[in-house]
Write an enzyme that holds these catalytic residues in place. Structure first.
Site, PDB file in Angstrom:
ATOM      1  N   HIS A 201      -5.793  -5.093 -11.447  1.00  0.00           N
ATOM      2  CA  HIS A 201      -6.014  -4.457 -12.747  1.00  0.00           C
ATOM      3  C   HIS A 201      -7.505  -4.292 -12.981  1.00  0.00           C
ATOM      4  O   HIS A 201      -8.318  -4.747 -12.164  1.00  0.00           O
ATOM      5  CB  HIS A 201      -5.409  -5.307 -13.882  1.00  0.00           C
ATOM      6  CG  HIS A 201      -6.061  -6.650 -14.056  1.00  0.00           C
ATOM      7  ND1 HIS A 201      -5.586  -7.790 -13.446  1.00  0.00           N
ATOM      8  CD2 HIS A 201      -7.156  -7.050 -14.767  1.00  0.00           C
ATOM      9  CE1 HIS A 201      -6.353  -8.829 -13.777  1.00  0.00           C
ATOM     10  NE2 HIS A 201      -7.315  -8.405 -14.578  1.00  0.00           N
TER      11      HIS A 201
ATOM     12  N   HIS B  30      -0.763  -7.679 -17.408  1.00  0.00           N
ATOM     13  CA  HIS B  30      -1.641  -6.529 -17.657  1.00  0.00           C
ATOM     14  C   HIS B  30      -1.824  -5.699 -16.395  1.00  0.00           C
ATOM     15  O   HIS B  30      -1.915  -6.214 -15.290  1.00  0.00           O
ATOM     16  CB  HIS B  30      -2.994  -6.901 -18.253  1.00  0.00           C
ATOM     17  CG  HIS B  30      -3.776  -7.966 -17.530  1.00  0.00           C
ATOM     18  ND1 HIS B  30      -3.224  -8.883 -16.693  1.00  0.00           N
ATOM     19  CD2 HIS B  30      -5.103  -8.233 -17.534  1.00  0.00           C
ATOM     20  CE1 HIS B  30      -4.164  -9.689 -16.231  1.00  0.00           C
ATOM     21  NE2 HIS B  30      -5.310  -9.314 -16.716  1.00  0.00           N
TER      22      HIS B  30
ATOM     23  N   HIS C  51     -14.683  -5.572 -15.323  1.00  0.00           N
ATOM     24  CA  HIS C  51     -14.347  -6.054 -13.977  1.00  0.00           C
ATOM     25  C   HIS C  51     -13.142  -5.337 -13.384  1.00  0.00           C
ATOM     26  O   HIS C  51     -12.310  -4.801 -14.106  1.00  0.00           O
ATOM     27  CB  HIS C  51     -14.105  -7.561 -13.957  1.00  0.00           C
ATOM     28  CG  HIS C  51     -12.840  -8.007 -14.646  1.00  0.00           C
ATOM     29  ND1 HIS C  51     -12.794  -8.406 -15.960  1.00  0.00           N
ATOM     30  CD2 HIS C  51     -11.562  -8.130 -14.200  1.00  0.00           C
ATOM     31  CE1 HIS C  51     -11.563  -8.760 -16.285  1.00  0.00           C
ATOM     32  NE2 HIS C  51     -10.786  -8.595 -15.248  1.00  0.00           N
TER      33      HIS C  51
ATOM     34  N   HIS D 166      -7.624 -18.310 -18.395  1.00  0.00           N
ATOM     35  CA  HIS D 166      -7.582 -17.476 -19.590  1.00  0.00           C
ATOM     36  C   HIS D 166      -6.437 -17.954 -20.481  1.00  0.00           C
ATOM     37  O   HIS D 166      -5.335 -18.215 -19.977  1.00  0.00           O
ATOM     38  CB  HIS D 166      -7.271 -16.028 -19.241  1.00  0.00           C
ATOM     39  CG  HIS D 166      -8.368 -15.313 -18.515  1.00  0.00           C
ATOM     40  ND1 HIS D 166      -9.655 -15.252 -18.968  1.00  0.00           N
ATOM     41  CD2 HIS D 166      -8.354 -14.586 -17.366  1.00  0.00           C
ATOM     42  CE1 HIS D 166     -10.391 -14.529 -18.134  1.00  0.00           C
ATOM     43  NE2 HIS D 166      -9.627 -14.115 -17.151  1.00  0.00           N
TER      44      HIS D 166
ATOM     45  N   TYR E 180     -14.753 -15.183 -12.438  1.00  0.00           N
ATOM     46  CA  TYR E 180     -15.491 -13.925 -12.493  1.00  0.00           C
ATOM     47  C   TYR E 180     -16.757 -14.090 -11.664  1.00  0.00           C
ATOM     48  O   TYR E 180     -17.438 -15.112 -11.765  1.00  0.00           O
ATOM     49  CB  TYR E 180     -15.926 -13.596 -13.923  1.00  0.00           C
ATOM     50  CG  TYR E 180     -14.838 -13.111 -14.845  1.00  0.00           C
ATOM     51  CD1 TYR E 180     -13.865 -12.223 -14.410  1.00  0.00           C
ATOM     52  CD2 TYR E 180     -14.809 -13.516 -16.166  1.00  0.00           C
ATOM     53  CE1 TYR E 180     -12.890 -11.756 -15.284  1.00  0.00           C
ATOM     54  CE2 TYR E 180     -13.839 -13.059 -17.041  1.00  0.00           C
ATOM     55  CZ  TYR E 180     -12.887 -12.178 -16.589  1.00  0.00           C
ATOM     56  OH  TYR E 180     -11.934 -11.724 -17.450  1.00  0.00           O
TER      57      TYR E 180
ATOM     58  N   GLU F  29     -12.985 -10.006 -10.457  1.00  0.00           N
ATOM     59  CA  GLU F  29     -12.247 -11.224 -10.754  1.00  0.00           C
ATOM     60  C   GLU F  29     -11.337 -11.536  -9.581  1.00  0.00           C
ATOM     61  O   GLU F  29     -10.756 -10.628  -8.980  1.00  0.00           O
ATOM     62  CB  GLU F  29     -11.389 -11.021 -12.015  1.00  0.00           C
ATOM     63  CG  GLU F  29     -10.514 -12.225 -12.367  1.00  0.00           C
ATOM     64  CD  GLU F  29      -9.621 -11.989 -13.590  1.00  0.00           C
ATOM     65  OE1 GLU F  29      -9.006 -10.910 -13.672  1.00  0.00           O
ATOM     66  OE2 GLU F  29      -9.537 -12.887 -14.443  1.00  0.00           O
TER      67      GLU F  29
END
Lengths: 308, 94
Positions: A153, A200, A215, A247, A256, A266
């Site tokens: 993503h 996501h 990112h 997260h 990151y 990431e």
């Protein structure tokens, strides 16, 4: 559930300041598989378990950042339909002919309200993941570097994330999975969107400048591989931004770090499965710290300000 | 070879090894006035101006943050340049 329409992130074209350094990094440290170079000098990569020809394209340029981020759709028919749906919605599109990118079919390209260039395509050559389609082994030997499973993503920064949310949910069939509210308790500071059952497929943060990259993310299978990725980064003096940590939003475990041109990437694992009947999760302004970095419980200075 | 990086005009200075980036030397010297970002010449947050001395570019800097005209006036990204003599830098206020 039948997954139709937009299937998944397909490729990201990233601008790099020095191709030689960048190829070495993406191949040997991040551990993507080099797939070739086109006549424009762009270099193509895929993650080992991806079956299509490429997912990361590097272009040498005078500035860092992202040229475009693309999604694969299920058919040529869907491509044509989404093209006309986008135009009807008021979003001009452009057709990029097949063959402009190596082993990639015709693409529909459009600029979204945050200024980013997004593409859709239906065809890319299936080159396999190095295993047979008959009786495959579970993994392949001799991989270099971090060697993620796939490009997963991206998180993009720009102004009009309300417009982007409308476009992705009303035209492209995405669902809103999570959102962070601003101090007023109403406006979105950030949104996480999916076209699939992933937590996501793309995310956006409201930002004063358009068309910025926060990112591009690469998936690992386990938390232990996230820790191993941190070791590999340190062994290669790759600048780590933050992590390994977790997260709150999406629940992913993460690091990151920055590529040699300062583009953040990431390496992460985890998250939960989303289905389109689920209501979005909301994070309030006072909890944005643990939302983004669950253990530190606050944003680092770089999260909101450092983009390319 | 070790060079001296003078910071501003109040007599502050840090030491910098040949080939070490100005950013890295400012960080190891405990300077908090320069912001550390991507360390790759891409994000632009460590932009400083070198007003005295000679310097070399270690790697390319993003032209989104330092134009050719600015570079001629000594504006650089501290993560991308190394001193080639003692230098004096000015760190813009955040």
């Amino acid at each position: 559930m039948a997954m139709t329409g937009v299937l998944r992130p397909g490729h990201a074209q990233i601008r790099v300041l020095d191709m030689k350094d960048s190829v070495r990094f993406y191949r040997d440290v991040l551990g993507l598989i080099e797939q070739g170079q086109d006549t424009q000098g762009r270099v193509y990569f895929k993650a080992w378990d991806e079956r299509d020809h490429n997912s990361v394209v590097l272009r040498e340029a005078k500035t860092a950042g992202i040229d475009f981020f693309a999604f694969k759709v299920d058919s040529k028919k869907t491509l044509d339909k989404l093209d006309s749906d986008l135009r009807a919605w008021g979003c001009p599109t452009e057709r990029i002919p097949a063959g402009d990118m190596l082993e990639t079919g015709e693409r529909v390209r459009f600029r979204i309200p945050t200024g980013h260039m997004i593409e859709l395509y239906a065809d890319k050559k299936d080159v396999g993941n190095g295993q047979s389609y008959v009786n495959p082994r579970p993994w392949i030997e001799g991989l270099k570097g971090i060697s993620p499973v796939r490009m997963d993503h991206s998180l993009l920064y720009g102004g009009d994330i309300d417009g982007v949310r409308k476009l992705f949910t009303e035209v492209l069939g995405f669902s809103l999975v999570e959102r962070v509210l601003m101090e007023d308790g109403k406006t979105d500071l950030a949104i996480w969107l999916t076209a699939s059952t992933k937590a996501h497929d793309i995310a956006f943060v409201r930002h004063k400048e358009d068309d910025k990259l926060h990112h591009v993310s690469f998936l690992l299978d386990t938390w232990e591989q996230v820790l191993r990725a941190a070791d590999i980064m340190s062994m290669n003096e790759t600048p780590i931004d933050i992590g390994p940590t977790r997260h709150g939003i999406t629940r992913g475990t993460t690091i990151y770090a920055f590529d040699p041109s300062g583009n953040r990437f990431e390496t992460f694992c985890g998250g939960y499965q989303f289905y389109p009947d689920m209501q979005p999760i909301v994070w309030t302004w006072d909890q944005v710290g643990p939302g983004i970095f669950y253990h530190d419980r606050k944003l680092n200075d770089r999260f909101l300000g450092v983009v390319t | 070879m070790v060079f001296t990086i003078y910071v501003g005009d109040r007599g502050d200075s840090v030491r910098c090894r040949a080939g070490q980036s100005v950013l890295s030397a400012l960080e190891s010297g405990g300077r908090r006035d320069v912001v550390v970002g991507c360390r790759g010449g891409g994000c632009g947050v460590c932009k400083v101006r070198i007003i005295e001395g000679r310097w070399t570019l270690l790697k390319p800097m993003s032209r989104a943050h330092v134009s050719e005209a600015e570079e001629l006036e000594g504006w650089v990204l501290a993560c991308r340049v190394a001193p080639a003599s003692d230098i004096r830098v000015v760190v813009p206020e955040k």
